[in-house]
Write a protein that holds these residues in place. Structure first.
Motif, PDB file in Angstrom:
ATOM      1  N   SER A 134      -3.253  15.940 -60.443  1.00 35.69           N
ATOM      2  CA  SER A 134      -4.656  16.372 -60.459  1.00 35.69           C
ATOM      3  C   SER A 134      -5.626  15.190 -60.522  1.00 35.69           C
ATOM      4  O   SER A 134      -6.831  15.369 -60.328  1.00 35.69           O
ATOM      5  CB  SER A 134      -4.910  17.301 -61.644  1.00 35.69           C
ATOM      6  OG  SER A 134      -4.137  18.475 -61.543  1.00 35.69           O
ATOM      7  N   TYR A 135      -5.105  14.009 -60.812  1.00 38.08           N
ATOM      8  CA  TYR A 135      -5.960  12.829 -60.967  1.00 38.08           C
ATOM      9  C   TYR A 135      -5.748  11.852 -59.812  1.00 38.08           C
ATOM     10  O   TYR A 135      -4.749  11.913 -59.102  1.00 38.08           O
ATOM     11  CB  TYR A 135      -5.675  12.153 -62.316  1.00 38.08           C
ATOM     12  CG  TYR A 135      -6.064  13.045 -63.466  1.00 38.08           C
ATOM     13  CD1 TYR A 135      -7.337  13.008 -64.008  1.00 38.08           C
ATOM     14  CD2 TYR A 135      -5.161  13.966 -63.983  1.00 38.08           C
ATOM     15  CE1 TYR A 135      -7.710  13.858 -65.037  1.00 38.08           C
ATOM     16  CE2 TYR A 135      -5.517  14.828 -65.015  1.00 38.08           C
ATOM     17  CZ  TYR A 135      -6.795  14.763 -65.532  1.00 38.08           C
ATOM     18  OH  TYR A 135      -7.160  15.616 -66.545  1.00 38.08           O
ATOM     19  N   ARG A 136      -6.699  10.960 -59.626  1.00 38.03           N
ATOM     20  CA  ARG A 136      -6.636   9.985 -58.543  1.00 38.03           C
ATOM     21  C   ARG A 136      -6.529   8.578 -59.140  1.00 38.03           C
ATOM     22  O   ARG A 136      -7.368   8.209 -59.969  1.00 38.03           O
ATOM     23  CB  ARG A 136      -7.883  10.084 -57.671  1.00 38.03           C
ATOM     24  CG  ARG A 136      -8.006  11.397 -56.915  1.00 38.03           C
ATOM     25  CD  ARG A 136      -9.164  11.379 -55.938  1.00 38.03           C
ATOM     26  NE  ARG A 136     -10.469  11.443 -56.590  1.00 38.03           N
ATOM     27  CZ  ARG A 136     -11.278  10.411 -56.773  1.00 38.03           C
ATOM     28  NH1 ARG A 136     -10.927   9.218 -56.337  1.00 38.03           N
ATOM     29  NH2 ARG A 136     -12.443  10.571 -57.363  1.00 38.03           N
ATOM     30  N   PRO A 137      -5.509   7.827 -58.733  1.00 34.36           N
ATOM     31  CA  PRO A 137      -5.365   6.471 -59.267  1.00 34.36           C
ATOM     32  C   PRO A 137      -6.557   5.565 -58.968  1.00 34.36           C
ATOM     33  O   PRO A 137      -6.785   4.588 -59.665  1.00 34.36           O
ATOM     34  CB  PRO A 137      -4.092   5.950 -58.590  1.00 34.36           C
ATOM     35  CG  PRO A 137      -3.340   7.181 -58.217  1.00 34.36           C
ATOM     36  CD  PRO A 137      -4.380   8.203 -57.874  1.00 34.36           C
ATOM     37  N   GLY A 138      -7.327   5.917 -57.947  1.00 32.45           N
ATOM     38  CA  GLY A 138      -8.522   5.141 -57.656  1.00 32.45           C
ATOM     39  C   GLY A 138      -8.229   3.774 -57.076  1.00 32.45           C
ATOM     40  O   GLY A 138      -7.127   3.498 -56.599  1.00 32.45           O
ATOM     41  N   THR A 139      -9.205   2.899 -57.153  1.00 34.34           N
ATOM     42  CA  THR A 139      -9.077   1.548 -56.601  1.00 34.34           C
ATOM     43  C   THR A 139      -8.531   0.599 -57.667  1.00 34.34           C
ATOM     44  O   THR A 139      -8.275   0.988 -58.801  1.00 34.34           O
ATOM     45  CB  THR A 139     -10.437   1.046 -56.125  1.00 34.34           C
ATOM     46  OG1 THR A 139     -11.354   1.057 -57.240  1.00 34.34           O
ATOM     47  CG2 THR A 139     -10.995   1.949 -55.033  1.00 34.34           C
ATOM     48  N   ARG A 140      -8.361  -0.650 -57.310  1.00 30.13           N
ATOM     49  CA  ARG A 140      -7.915  -1.652 -58.267  1.00 30.13           C
ATOM     50  C   ARG A 140      -8.970  -1.846 -59.359  1.00 30.13           C
ATOM     51  O   ARG A 140     -10.161  -1.556 -59.163  1.00 30.13           O
ATOM     52  CB  ARG A 140      -7.640  -2.970 -57.544  1.00 30.13           C
ATOM     53  CG  ARG A 140      -6.517  -2.873 -56.528  1.00 30.13           C
ATOM     54  CD  ARG A 140      -6.270  -4.207 -55.840  1.00 30.13           C
ATOM     55  NE  ARG A 140      -5.823  -5.234 -56.770  1.00 30.13           N
ATOM     56  CZ  ARG A 140      -4.557  -5.365 -57.188  1.00 30.13           C
ATOM     57  NH1 ARG A 140      -3.629  -4.532 -56.749  1.00 30.13           N
ATOM     58  NH2 ARG A 140      -4.236  -6.340 -58.023  1.00 30.13           N
TER      59      ARG A 140
END
Length: 313
Positions: A134-140
């Motif tokens: 359900s979550y997004r690791p996103g960018t660095r």
């Protein structure tokens, strides 16, 4: 599976997640928390618990109206969050009144507290979890717009020195301006907020609210932070270290909080491998799908006498 809609607050997201995970294992949803349960609670009644069908009731605190509503549909099995020393007497009364024989506890300290106070049924440890997908690791880390996120309970002993140092005014940060403030209004905003944050500050309730007693537990916030690729700064409860097999948290230096945070923000790139390791580990040990499989195994496996779980562990 009791489904206590509507979800009243972001703190109820773990309840929504476990209901979905258990339903995916074949559990049927039963809505609870309606007029009947509230009426029974107001009258001080305890419905007869005589049905053989087990119904898992997730409780964020000793919510009598929800378990009362569930008890007319089946035999309650409780998944207990928020078992604190200042509420344990209420918990014991609730479990006794509804003749609960199986309780899943989200912390080993809560498990021990209920045992010490005389609960004689099964007390099973079920670590907190999240729905990783359900979550997004996103960018660095170095590319994230929000440098510091303090979601939920703010620990002033850490926050105030950092704020006085002027550091929070020099970086983009999000935190409670007033007690109880909801920082992200919607679930989508929350997911975006985590994915956009580099450092997520997490302390357990035993630190932020010591009056509640010494029950130390890691919350959903730790896991959703890691599932979002955030670097977690704060304090890791022993249960979290045991679950991961190492400490996934940068332990806060309470004697020099501004200096430590400034050093971290100046060297975010050096923590990327650590964050990536935490993300992989939370997938392995911190997902509600894994907990739902365990719940199903416990509730569907007969005991030697042919009964469902109900002895003392």
């Amino acid at each position: 599976m009791a489904s206590p809609r509507p979800w009243e607050h972001p703190s109820f997201y773990p309840v929504e997640a476990v209901v979905g995970a258990v339903s995916a294992q074949g559990g049927r949803r039963v809505r609870v928390g309606g007029m009947y349960g509230r009426g029974v609670t107001r009258l001080g009644l305890s419905p007869s618990v005589s049905r053989s069908r087990q119904i898992l009731v997730p409780l964020m605190g000793p919510r009598r109206h929800q378990i009362a509503d569930a008890a007319i549909r089946g035999r309650p099995v409780v998944l207990a969050w928020d078992v604190w020393q200042d509420s344990v007497a209420e918990w014991i009364d609730l479990l006794r009144d509804f003749r609960v024989q199986v309780v899943f506890c989200t912390s080993t300290a809560a498990q021990e507290l209920l045992r010490e106070r005389g609960f004689e049924g099964d007390l099973l440890y079920l670590p907190e979890a999240t729905s990783v997908a359900s979550y997004r690791p996103g960018t660095r880390l170095t590319e994230r717009a929000i440098q510091v996120l303090e979601l939920g309970r703010r620990w002033d002993a850490w926050h105030d020195p950092v704020q006085r140092s002027g550091l929070l005014g020099n970086v983009k940060s999000r935190y409670e301006l007033e007690r109880g403030q909801v920082i992200f209004d919607t679930r989508d905003d929350l997911i975006d907020g985590f994915a956009s944050s580099a450092v997520s500050v997490c302390f357990p309730r035993s630190v932020t609210h010591p009056a509640a007693g010494e029950v130390e537990t890691f919350t959903h916030r730790y896991l959703e932070s890691m599932a979002s690729g955030c670097l977690v700064l704060g304090h890791a409860p022993a249960d979290l270290i045991e679950l991961f097999g190492y400490n996934p948290v940068i332990e806060a230096d309470i004697h020099d909080a501004p200096g430590q945070l400034r050093a971290i923000l100046n060297n975010l790139g050096s923590y990327q491998d650590f964050v990536d390791r935490n993300l992989e580990r939370v997938k392995q040990v911190g997902d509600w799908r894994q907990r739902a499989e365990y719940i199903a195994d416990v509730l569907l496996t007969p005991q030697q006498d042919g009964s469902s779980p109900g002895g003392s562990h």
